[in-house]
Design an enzyme around this catalytic site. Sequence first.
Site, PDB file in Angstrom:
ATOM      1  N   PRO A  43       0.825  -1.212   0.000  1.00 26.51           N
ATOM      2  CG  PRO A  43      -0.856  -1.587   1.578  1.00 26.51           C
ATOM      3  CD  PRO A  43       0.417  -2.173   1.046  1.00 26.51           C
ATOM      4  CD  GLU A  80       4.723  -7.660 -15.157  1.00 27.08           C
ATOM      5  OE1 GLU A  80       5.786  -7.722 -15.768  1.00 27.08           O
ATOM      6  OE2 GLU A  80       4.006  -8.658 -14.907  1.00 27.08           O
ATOM      7  CG  ASN A 134       4.252   2.817 -19.741  1.00 25.75           C
ATOM      8  OD1 ASN A 134       4.681   1.762 -19.220  1.00 25.75           O
ATOM      9  ND2 ASN A 134       3.520   2.804 -20.834  1.00 25.75           N
ATOM     10  N   GLY A 149     -16.993   3.175 -34.453  1.00 23.93           N
ATOM     11  CA  GLY A 149     -18.070   4.107 -34.090  1.00 23.93           C
ATOM     12  C   GLY A 149     -18.755   3.655 -32.806  1.00 23.93           C
ATOM     13  N   GLY A 150     -20.059   3.850 -32.741  1.00 21.37           N
ATOM     14  CA  GLY A 150     -20.820   3.514 -31.530  1.00 21.37           C
ATOM     15  C   GLY A 150     -20.755   2.033 -31.200  1.00 21.37           C
ATOM     16  NE  ARG A 152     -21.830   1.860 -39.755  1.00 21.61           N
ATOM     17  CZ  ARG A 152     -23.115   1.945 -39.463  1.00 21.61           C
ATOM     18  NH1 ARG A 152     -23.926   0.911 -39.683  1.00 21.61           N
ATOM     19  NH2 ARG A 152     -23.613   3.045 -38.938  1.00 21.61           N
TER      20      ARG A 152
HETATM   21  P1  FAD Z   1       2.386   5.135  -7.460  1.00 22.44           P
HETATM   22  O1  FAD Z   1       3.750   4.617  -7.307  1.00 22.44           O
HETATM   23  O2  FAD Z   1       1.740   5.792  -6.287  1.00 22.44           O
HETATM   24  O3  FAD Z   1       2.357   6.128  -8.690  1.00 22.44           O
HETATM   25  C1  FAD Z   1       1.264   7.032  -8.946  1.00 22.44           C
HETATM   26  C2  FAD Z   1       1.638   7.877 -10.178  1.00 22.44           C
HETATM   27  O4  FAD Z   1       2.823   8.649  -9.903  1.00 22.44           O
HETATM   28  C3  FAD Z   1       1.970   7.028 -11.405  1.00 22.44           C
HETATM   29  O5  FAD Z   1       1.517   7.676 -12.563  1.00 22.44           O
HETATM   30  C4  FAD Z   1       3.485   6.987 -11.377  1.00 22.44           C
HETATM   31  O6  FAD Z   1       4.053   6.757 -12.648  1.00 22.44           O
HETATM   32  C5  FAD Z   1       3.814   8.386 -10.873  1.00 22.44           C
HETATM   33  N1  FAD Z   1       5.141   8.422 -10.250  1.00 22.44           N
HETATM   34  C6  FAD Z   1       5.553   7.782  -9.116  1.00 22.44           C
HETATM   35  N2  FAD Z   1       6.842   8.056  -8.865  1.00 22.44           N
HETATM   36  C7  FAD Z   1       7.277   8.864  -9.860  1.00 22.44           C
HETATM   37  C8  FAD Z   1       8.520   9.471 -10.191  1.00 22.44           C
HETATM   38  N3  FAD Z   1       9.602   9.303  -9.436  1.00 22.44           N
HETATM   39  N4  FAD Z   1       8.593  10.251 -11.287  1.00 22.44           N
HETATM   40  C9  FAD Z   1       7.507  10.434 -12.078  1.00 22.44           C
HETATM   41  N5  FAD Z   1       6.304   9.875 -11.835  1.00 22.44           N
HETATM   42  C10 FAD Z   1       6.183   9.092 -10.742  1.00 22.44           C
HETATM   43  N6  FAD Z   1       2.066  -5.568  -8.034  1.00 22.44           N
HETATM   44  C11 FAD Z   1       2.677  -6.715  -7.641  1.00 22.44           C
HETATM   45  O7  FAD Z   1       3.668  -6.687  -6.908  1.00 22.44           O
HETATM   46  N7  FAD Z   1       2.212  -7.926  -8.049  1.00 22.44           N
HETATM   47  C12 FAD Z   1       1.143  -8.048  -8.860  1.00 22.44           C
HETATM   48  O8  FAD Z   1       0.761  -9.171  -9.211  1.00 22.44           O
HETATM   49  C13 FAD Z   1       0.487  -6.864  -9.289  1.00 22.44           C
HETATM   50  N8  FAD Z   1      -0.609  -6.951 -10.075  1.00 22.44           N
HETATM   51  C14 FAD Z   1      -1.315  -5.815 -10.364  1.00 22.44           C
HETATM   52  C15 FAD Z   1      -2.536  -5.923 -11.046  1.00 22.44           C
HETATM   53  C16 FAD Z   1      -3.296  -4.791 -11.288  1.00 22.44           C
HETATM   54  C17 FAD Z   1      -4.612  -4.929 -11.987  1.00 22.44           C
HETATM   55  C18 FAD Z   1      -2.820  -3.514 -10.888  1.00 22.44           C
HETATM   56  C19 FAD Z   1      -3.616  -2.275 -11.154  1.00 22.44           C
HETATM   57  C20 FAD Z   1      -1.610  -3.405 -10.234  1.00 22.44           C
HETATM   58  C21 FAD Z   1      -0.843  -4.547  -9.952  1.00 22.44           C
HETATM   59  N9  FAD Z   1       0.346  -4.470  -9.233  1.00 22.44           N
HETATM   60  C22 FAD Z   1       0.988  -5.615  -8.831  1.00 22.44           C
HETATM   61  C23 FAD Z   1       0.803  -3.192  -8.708  1.00 22.44           C
HETATM   62  C24 FAD Z   1       1.480  -2.309  -9.746  1.00 22.44           C
HETATM   63  O9  FAD Z   1       2.749  -2.800 -10.050  1.00 22.44           O
HETATM   64  C25 FAD Z   1       1.532  -0.891  -9.173  1.00 22.44           C
HETATM   65  O10 FAD Z   1       0.205  -0.381  -9.196  1.00 22.44           O
HETATM   66  C26 FAD Z   1       2.467   0.009  -9.947  1.00 22.44           C
HETATM   67  O11 FAD Z   1       3.809  -0.412  -9.819  1.00 22.44           O
HETATM   68  C27 FAD Z   1       2.354   1.484  -9.503  1.00 22.44           C
HETATM   69  O12 FAD Z   1       2.390   1.627  -8.123  1.00 22.44           O
HETATM   70  P2  FAD Z   1       1.239   2.499  -7.393  1.00 22.44           P
HETATM   71  O13 FAD Z   1      -0.056   1.967  -7.857  1.00 22.44           O
HETATM   72  O14 FAD Z   1       1.534   2.494  -5.945  1.00 22.44           O
HETATM   73  O15 FAD Z   1       1.393   3.958  -7.987  1.00 22.44           O
HETATM   74  N1  2MC Z   2      17.324  -5.368 -13.654  1.00 28.90           N
HETATM   75  C1  2MC Z   2      18.343  -5.769 -12.860  1.00 28.90           C
HETATM   76  N2  2MC Z   2      18.724  -5.076 -11.761  1.00 28.90           N
HETATM   77  C2  2MC Z   2      18.039  -3.943 -11.475  1.00 28.90           C
HETATM   78  C3  2MC Z   2      16.974  -3.486 -12.269  1.00 28.90           C
HETATM   79  C4  2MC Z   2      16.623  -4.253 -13.399  1.00 28.90           C
HETATM   80  N3  2MC Z   2      15.598  -3.896 -14.185  1.00 28.90           N
HETATM   81  N4  2MC Z   2      16.486  -2.346 -11.716  1.00 28.90           N
HETATM   82  C5  2MC Z   2      17.221  -2.089 -10.639  1.00 28.90           C
HETATM   83  N5  2MC Z   2      18.168  -3.055 -10.488  1.00 28.90           N
HETATM   84  C6  2MC Z   2      19.198  -3.154  -9.456  1.00 28.90           C
HETATM   85  C7  2MC Z   2      20.180  -1.987  -9.606  1.00 28.90           C
HETATM   86  O1  2MC Z   2      21.197  -2.309 -10.527  1.00 28.90           O
HETATM   87  C8  2MC Z   2      20.686  -1.830  -8.181  1.00 28.90           C
HETATM   88  O2  2MC Z   2      21.654  -2.816  -7.900  1.00 28.90           O
HETATM   89  P1  2MC Z   2      23.174  -2.386  -7.538  1.00 28.90           P
HETATM   90  O3  2MC Z   2      23.043  -1.465  -6.358  1.00 28.90           O
HETATM   91  O4  2MC Z   2      23.808  -3.690  -7.231  1.00 28.90           O
HETATM   92  O5  2MC Z   2      23.676  -1.704  -8.754  1.00 28.90           O
HETATM   93  C9  2MC Z   2      19.468  -2.172  -7.337  1.00 28.90           C
HETATM   94  O6  2MC Z   2      18.606  -2.955  -8.171  1.00 28.90           O
HETATM   95  C10 2MC Z   2      18.716  -0.939  -6.875  1.00 28.90           C
HETATM   96  O7  2MC Z   2      18.364  -0.180  -8.017  1.00 28.90           O
HETATM   97  P2  2MC Z   2      18.275   1.386  -7.995  1.00 28.90           P
HETATM   98  O8  2MC Z   2      19.486   1.946  -7.292  1.00 28.90           O
HETATM   99  O9  2MC Z   2      17.988   1.857  -9.374  1.00 28.90           O
HETATM  100  O10 2MC Z   2      17.000   1.565  -7.012  1.00 28.90           O
HETATM  101  P3  2MC Z   2      15.940   2.742  -6.940  1.00 28.90           P
HETATM  102  O11 2MC Z   2      15.194   2.520  -5.700  1.00 28.90           O
HETATM  103  O12 2MC Z   2      16.584   4.079  -7.167  1.00 28.90           O
HETATM  104  O13 2MC Z   2      14.975   2.494  -8.239  1.00 28.90           O
HETATM  105  C11 2MC Z   2      13.279   1.309  -9.501  1.00 28.90           C
HETATM  106  C12 2MC Z   2      14.440   1.258  -8.521  1.00 28.90           C
HETATM  107  C13 2MC Z   2      12.484   2.589  -9.474  1.00 28.90           C
HETATM  108  C14 2MC Z   2      13.838   1.118 -10.901  1.00 28.90           C
HETATM  109  C15 2MC Z   2      12.426   0.109  -9.053  1.00 28.90           C
HETATM  110  O14 2MC Z   2      11.946   0.364  -7.754  1.00 28.90           O
HETATM  111  C16 2MC Z   2      11.259  -0.176  -9.957  1.00 28.90           C
HETATM  112  O15 2MC Z   2      11.416  -0.836 -10.979  1.00 28.90           O
HETATM  113  N6  2MC Z   2      10.022   0.294  -9.570  1.00 28.90           N
HETATM  114  C17 2MC Z   2       8.828  -0.104 -10.210  1.00 28.90           C
HETATM  115  C18 2MC Z   2       8.162  -1.209  -9.401  1.00 28.90           C
HETATM  116  C19 2MC Z   2       7.525  -2.233 -10.258  1.00 28.90           C
HETATM  117  O16 2MC Z   2       7.927  -2.459 -11.383  1.00 28.90           O
HETATM  118  N7  2MC Z   2       6.525  -2.905  -9.728  1.00 28.90           N
HETATM  119  C20 2MC Z   2       5.889  -3.945 -10.429  1.00 28.90           C
HETATM  120  C21 2MC Z   2       5.214  -4.878  -9.477  1.00 28.90           C
HETATM  121  S1  2MC Z   2       4.784  -6.416 -10.260  1.00 28.90           S
HETATM  122  C22 2MC Z   2       3.366  -6.161 -11.192  1.00 28.90           C
HETATM  123  O17 2MC Z   2       2.936  -5.064 -11.365  1.00 28.90           O
HETATM  124  C23 2MC Z   2       2.685  -7.316 -11.759  1.00 28.90           C
HETATM  125  C24 2MC Z   2       1.585  -7.196 -12.435  1.00 28.90           C
HETATM  126  C25 2MC Z   2       3.247  -8.671 -11.549  1.00 28.90           C
END
Ligand code: FAD
Ligand code: 2MC
Length: 430
Positions: free
Chosen positions: A178, A413, A416, A389-390, A317
Amino acid sequence: TGKTTYRCMTTIVDPSLGLTDDQREFQRVALEFAKNELAPEMQKWDQEETFPVDVLKRLAGLGFGAIYAKEDHGGSGLSRLEASVIFEALSTGCVSTTAYLSIHNMVAWMIDEFGSEELRERFVPELASMQSQSVGLETKLKVFLNMTTYANTLPLPGDIFCTFLDTLKFGSYCLTEPGSGSDAASLSTTAKRDGDHYILNGSKAFISGGGDNDVYIVMVRTGEQGPKGISSVIVEKGTPGLSFGKKERKVGWNSQPTRAVIFEDCRVPVSNIVGYEGQGFSIAMHGLNGGRINIASCSLGAAQASIVQAVEHAKVRKQFDRPLAENQNTQFKLADMATSLVTSRLIVRQAARALDNKSPEAPTLCSMAKLFATDHCFQICNEALQIHGGYGYLKDYPVQQYMRDCRVHQILEGTNEVMRLIISRNLLQS
Ligand code: FAD
Ligand code: 2MC
C-alpha cells in the site's frame, strides 16, 4: 508476378514475419488455442469475472506454464523471444488470461533461476504443469497437521478442502505494498528470523491471483533500509498467518482475481528463501525484466486483434454509400496503426533478444519496449474502437475489451513513468 508478391497472402501486420520455422510452429499452436479456446470465452470471463483455471492448466499442458525455465525440472527451455511470440499470440484470444499466465511464468522462472536445488525440485515441476504432481496423502496430512499446530486452532472447512482436494499450483508475484508502489525498494513487509523460520508481518497490494493461488513469491525486508535489505521468500497458501483482502473490482483484467495479501506473524521456513538474504530486490527486478517484455507482448496481441477487427469493420460498414475503408482518413489511420504495431513488435523482439543474449543493455531495452509497446498498442486499440463508431463502445464487440485490458499495462510491472526514469538514468549516467 511482382504484383502478387507485393499483395501477398498475409498483410504487413503478420506476426510471423521474420520468425524461424520452429518459432512459427509455437506461434501456430498458440494462435489456434487463442482462436478456439480463449476468444470464444473472453467476453464471458470478463463479464462474469471468471478465472479460467482449467483452461490455464491446459495451456500448461502445451508447455506454456514455465516457458523459459530450464528443462531439467519441467520447464520448456525456450527463449524470451519465443515466450514473447507465444504471449502475443495467446493475447489475441484473451489479454487478461494471458497476462496472468505471463506472471505465473515470471514466478516459475525466478524460482528456477535463483532457487536452491531443493526449491527448484519442489516447485518448478508443479508450476510448469500448474498442478500438484506428487503430493501424496502423507504430505497432505503433514500440511494439515502443520496448519493445526501453527494456527493453534482448527483450520476452516475451506482450508481443509483446499489441502485435500486442490490440485492447482498457480504462482503470484508479491512486490507492491500500500505504501510502496513505484518506489519498490522502500517496501516495509518484514521477515524476522526465529530459529529455522522467518516471521512475516505486513501486507502486499494489488496481487494478481491473490487469494486463489497457491505459491507466493514475496519480497520482504530482512535487513537494512533500501534495496540491499530485501529478500525473496516463498509462502504457500494454507500457511497460518497468511490471509487475503477482498477481490478488487477492475476496469479490465477481469478474468483474474486481484487481492491484497496479508501476513500476520506468518511463519515460513528459512529454507523457503529464494537466493540469499539481501538478494531479493535484484531477483525481483530480474524477474520484471522478462515480465515487462511479456506484458508488452500481451499488448501486441491486443493491438493485432484490434487492427484485424477494425479493417474488417471498415470494409463492411457503409456510410455515405461507401465502405468506411474508402475514406482516406480511415485508410491513413489504419496505416498509422499498422506502423505503430510493427514498430512496437520490433522493439519488443529486440529487447527479448537482448535478454536472451544477456546483454548489459537488456534491462533498459526491456523498459523501452514496455513503455513504447504498451503506450502505442493502447492507442491502437483506442483507434480501432473509434473506427467501430458507436458499436465499438458496446460490450458485444471485443475491441472495447482489448482496450480496457491493455490500459493497465501502462501502469503495472512498473508504470510507464518509471520506465522513463530507468531509460533516462541510463542516458544520463556518467
Ligand atoms: P504510485 O507509485 O503511487 O504512482 C502514482 C503515479 O505517480 C503514477 O503515474 C506513477 O508513474 C507516478 N510516479 C511515481 N513516482 C514517480 C517518479 N519518481 N517520477 C515520475 N512519476 C512518478 N504488483 C505486484 O507486486 N504484483 C502483482 O501481481 C500486481 N498486479 C497488479 C494488477 C493490477 C490490476 C494492478 C492495477 C496493479 C498490480 N500491481 C501488482 C501493482 C502495480 O505494479 C503498481 O500499481 C504500480 O507499480 C504502480 O504503483 P502504485 O499503484 O503504488 O502507484
Ligand atoms: N534489472 C536488474 N537489476 C536492477 C533493475 C533491473 N531492471 N532495476 C534495478 N536493479 C538493481 C540496480 O542495478 C541496483 O543494484 P546495484 O546497487 O547492485 O547496482 C538495485 O537494483 C537498486 O536499483 P536502484 O538503485 O535503481 O534503485 P531505486 O530505488 O533508485 O529504483 C526502480 C528502482 C524505481 C527502478 C524500481 O523500484 C522499480 O522498478 N520500480 C517499479 C516497481 C515495479 O515495477 N513494480 C511492479 C510490481 S509487479 C506487477 O505489477 C505485476 C503485475 C506482476
